[in-house]
Design an enzyme around this catalytic site. Structure first.
Site, PDB file in Angstrom:
ATOM      1  CB  VAL A  15      -0.968  -0.012   1.206  1.00  0.00           C
ATOM      2  CG1 VAL A  15      -1.800   1.271   1.239  1.00  0.00           C
ATOM      3  CG2 VAL A  15      -1.879  -1.238   1.149  1.00  0.00           C
ATOM      4  NE  ARG A 109     -10.011  -0.270   8.307  1.00  0.00           N
ATOM      5  CZ  ARG A 109      -9.572  -1.408   7.777  1.00  0.00           C
ATOM      6  NH1 ARG A 109     -10.169  -2.563   8.069  1.00  0.00           N
ATOM      7  NH2 ARG A 109      -8.551  -1.404   6.950  1.00  0.00           N
ATOM      8  CB  CYS A 146      -9.224  -3.866   0.562  1.00  0.00           C
ATOM      9  SG  CYS A 146      -8.780  -5.404   1.368  1.00  0.00           S
ATOM     10  CE  LYS A 202      -9.492  -6.560   9.860  1.00  0.00           C
ATOM     11  NZ  LYS A 202      -8.256  -6.742   9.105  1.00  0.00           N
ATOM     12  CG  HIS A 239     -10.339  -7.494  -2.846  1.00  0.00           C
ATOM     13  ND1 HIS A 239      -9.203  -8.176  -3.203  1.00  0.00           N
ATOM     14  CD2 HIS A 239     -10.117  -7.029  -1.578  1.00  0.00           C
ATOM     15  CE1 HIS A 239      -8.326  -8.119  -2.204  1.00  0.00           C
ATOM     16  NE2 HIS A 239      -8.856  -7.422  -1.213  1.00  0.00           N
TER      17      HIS A 239
HETATM   18  P1  NAP Z   1       3.002  -4.972   3.469  1.00  0.00           P
HETATM   19  O1  NAP Z   1       3.192  -5.060   2.014  1.00  0.00           O
HETATM   20  O2  NAP Z   1       3.381  -6.149   4.304  1.00  0.00           O
HETATM   21  O3  NAP Z   1       3.816  -3.678   4.002  1.00  0.00           O
HETATM   22  C1  NAP Z   1       3.983  -3.439   5.369  1.00  0.00           C
HETATM   23  C2  NAP Z   1       4.723  -2.127   5.602  1.00  0.00           C
HETATM   24  O4  NAP Z   1       4.814  -1.899   7.016  1.00  0.00           O
HETATM   25  C3  NAP Z   1       6.157  -2.120   5.082  1.00  0.00           C
HETATM   26  O5  NAP Z   1       6.494  -0.794   4.748  1.00  0.00           O
HETATM   27  C4  NAP Z   1       6.972  -2.546   6.312  1.00  0.00           C
HETATM   28  O6  NAP Z   1       8.285  -2.042   6.307  1.00  0.00           O
HETATM   29  C5  NAP Z   1       6.194  -1.860   7.417  1.00  0.00           C
HETATM   30  N1  NAP Z   1       6.340  -2.580   8.687  1.00  0.00           N
HETATM   31  C6  NAP Z   1       6.241  -3.909   8.929  1.00  0.00           C
HETATM   32  N2  NAP Z   1       6.433  -4.170  10.229  1.00  0.00           N
HETATM   33  C7  NAP Z   1       6.694  -2.992  10.837  1.00  0.00           C
HETATM   34  C8  NAP Z   1       7.006  -2.599  12.170  1.00  0.00           C
HETATM   35  N3  NAP Z   1       7.086  -3.484  13.161  1.00  0.00           N
HETATM   36  N4  NAP Z   1       7.209  -1.287  12.413  1.00  0.00           N
HETATM   37  C9  NAP Z   1       7.143  -0.374  11.437  1.00  0.00           C
HETATM   38  N5  NAP Z   1       6.863  -0.678  10.142  1.00  0.00           N
HETATM   39  C10 NAP Z   1       6.630  -1.971   9.859  1.00  0.00           C
HETATM   40  O7  NAP Z   1       1.479  -4.674   3.861  1.00  0.00           O
HETATM   41  P2  NAP Z   1       0.353  -3.858   3.023  1.00  0.00           P
HETATM   42  O8  NAP Z   1      -0.425  -4.772   2.169  1.00  0.00           O
HETATM   43  O9  NAP Z   1       0.973  -2.650   2.431  1.00  0.00           O
HETATM   44  O10 NAP Z   1      -0.654  -3.451   4.185  1.00  0.00           O
HETATM   45  C11 NAP Z   1      -0.395  -2.387   5.073  1.00  0.00           C
HETATM   46  C12 NAP Z   1      -1.649  -2.091   5.897  1.00  0.00           C
HETATM   47  O11 NAP Z   1      -2.692  -1.692   5.016  1.00  0.00           O
HETATM   48  C13 NAP Z   1      -2.160  -3.291   6.687  1.00  0.00           C
HETATM   49  O12 NAP Z   1      -2.700  -2.839   7.914  1.00  0.00           O
HETATM   50  C14 NAP Z   1      -3.266  -3.827   5.806  1.00  0.00           C
HETATM   51  O13 NAP Z   1      -4.249  -4.533   6.525  1.00  0.00           O
HETATM   52  C15 NAP Z   1      -3.833  -2.535   5.219  1.00  0.00           C
HETATM   53  N6  NAP Z   1      -4.528  -2.695   3.939  1.00  0.00           N
HETATM   54  C16 NAP Z   1      -3.933  -3.391   2.924  1.00  0.00           C
HETATM   55  C17 NAP Z   1      -4.623  -3.520   1.706  1.00  0.00           C
HETATM   56  C18 NAP Z   1      -4.060  -4.279   0.529  1.00  0.00           C
HETATM   57  O14 NAP Z   1      -4.793  -4.453  -0.472  1.00  0.00           O
HETATM   58  N7  NAP Z   1      -2.821  -4.752   0.573  1.00  0.00           N
HETATM   59  C19 NAP Z   1      -5.867  -2.932   1.560  1.00  0.00           C
HETATM   60  C20 NAP Z   1      -6.418  -2.214   2.617  1.00  0.00           C
HETATM   61  C21 NAP Z   1      -5.735  -2.106   3.797  1.00  0.00           C
HETATM   62  P3  NAP Z   1       9.581  -2.908   5.873  1.00  0.00           P
HETATM   63  O15 NAP Z   1       9.587  -2.959   4.370  1.00  0.00           O
HETATM   64  O16 NAP Z   1      10.695  -2.117   6.432  1.00  0.00           O
HETATM   65  O17 NAP Z   1       9.435  -4.269   6.486  1.00  0.00           O
END
Ligand code: NAP
Length: 348
Positions: A15, A109, A146, A202, A239
């Site tokens: 994201v 949320r 999402c 959710k 989705h």
């Molecule tokens: P992701 O690809 O796993 O990315 C996670 C991000 O958070 C990376 O920048 C990671 O940094 C960082 N991170 C991980 N652990 C951390 C920690 N302990 N402290 C600080 N930063 C940390 O996940 P994502 O899909 O982008 O999702 C992020 C959020 O958005 C989640 O809450 C998810 O539920 C929500 N979301 C996602 C989607 C979707 O379609 N993917 C849709 C709606 C909402 P590093 O690279 O340094 O590890």
């Protein structure tokens, strides 16, 4: 106009990258701070991040050094895409430090003081921020899960015109919804996984909050029942939801079609930069919408609806589809921030 300076928490993730891509040429926001885990901190963004979107890392952020997701950060507004197990207390600390936090993550949320915002559906929930406005303090505004965002967006014109009494939804959700690396290839190839942790709950609770009503400064959830079953499928982005709905008044399928197709709302009226001309695009072909063909509709900000028909059990049914990392995540948060700005809630 001076651009609003934004920071991205979780900037290296699925994201986070989408945020940077969508903000690269944004007329109102400029990215001035990036944060991620200790794996990435201290490195220039281009070195910390494996960029997985088409094209290259945006020039303006290549050399920004990734920081810890803690205040202070050099920005006015924080977009959060942290994993849900770390986002809650971090976002609270930013809001308490006076930052305006616009989050994708789930922990806040359902908080009473947090608008769960889809600008086309429930801009009235911004009244929950009145208390912060008086103190000039920080706040948190969340976008929905999402899948919830397309379900609530599709139900909004039906609720307004016919009333909604019950909803049963079955989702088919893309792999990118699980972030990177997400589901192991050997688990998802040639397969469907009928479980996504906490997703059904959710969708059920968030849909009712979004379509609820403001009563005495709080959101009273909509009273209809929502039942969700969620599946992870072997699609990269997009989705899909098969929705069955019981309406409050009799309606022909053609009337539902018209309610979807003619729906526009405040973001279109205000011409917010990320608002699609049509929030809901109706597909009349018998085999649409499809993720690969329809996820990028309206720059990923329109949802697509099709297969509108009578249903023998609940009365009516349709299929909805949206881009999970754009309308379902980064694009949703950016549209929320554009509405906040238009309403004077991001002024310094
Ligand atoms: P992701 O690809 O796993 O990315 C996670 C991000 O958070 C990376 O920048 C990671 O940094 C960082 N991170 C991980 N652990 C951390 C920690 N302990 N402290 C600080 N930063 C940390 O996940 P994502 O899909 O982008 O999702 C992020 C959020 O958005 C989640 O809450 C998810 O539920 C929500 N979301 C996602 C989607 C979707 O379609 N993917 C849709 C709606 C909402 P590093 O690279 O340094 O590890």
């Amino acid at each position: 106009m001076r651009k609003i300076r934004v920071g991205i928490l979780g900037a290296t993730g699925t994201v986070g990258q989408r945020f940077l891509d969508l903000l690269e040429r944004h007329p109102q926001f400029t990215v001035t701070a990036l944060a991620a885990s200790d794996r990435s901190q201290g490195k220039p963004y281009a070195a910390a991040c494996t960029w997985r979107l088409p094209g290259a890392v945006p020039d303006a952020v290549r050399d920004l050094v990734v920081q810890a997701p803690e205040p202070p950060l050099d920005c006015d507004v924080v977009f959060s895409s942290l994993p849900s197990d770390v986002a809650g207390p971090v976002e609270t600390r930013f809001a308490r430090a006076g930052y305006r936090v616009v989050t994708n993550s789930s922990p806040h949320r359902m908080d009473d003081a947090v608008p769960l915002l889809i600008p086309e559906v429930n801009p009235d929930q911004l009244a929950l921020l009145d208390a912060c406005k008086q103190t000039g303090g920080g706040f948190i505004v969340a976008n929905p899960n999402c899948s919830t965002v397309m379900i609530a967006l599709a139900l909004a014109p039906l609720a307004a015109r016919f009333g909604v009494e019950a909803v049963a939804v079955t989702t088919l959700q893309a792999i990118s919804g699980a972030g990177y690396p997400g589901v192991a290839s050997l688990d998802i190839t040639d397969n469907v996984i009928p479980f996504i942790a906490e997703e059904e709950e959710k969708i059920e609770r968030e849909t009712r909050k979004i379509l609820g009503s403001l009563e005495a400064g709080r959101v009273a959830p909509a009273t209809f029942d929502v039942s969700a079953q969620c599946h992870r499928v072997n699609v990269v982005d997009g989705h899909l939801a098969a929705v069955r709905v019981k309406l409050g008044t009799p309606a022909e399928p053609a009337e539902l079609r018209e309610a979807f197709a003619s729906f526009t709302a405040l973001p279109q009226e205000l011409r917010l930069p990320s608002a699609p001309e049509r929030p809901i695009l109706v597909r009349d072909e018998p085999d649409r919408p499809q993720p690969r063909l329809d996820r990028d509709a309206g720059g990923g900000m329109s949802i697509s609806v099709g297969r509108i028909a009578r249903d023998a059990v609940l009365g009516h049914r349709f299929i909805a589809l949206s881009h999970n990392t754009i309308r379902g995540a980064a694009g949703a948060a950016i549209l929320n921030a554009e509405l906040l700005l238009a309403k004077g809630l991001l002024d310094s």
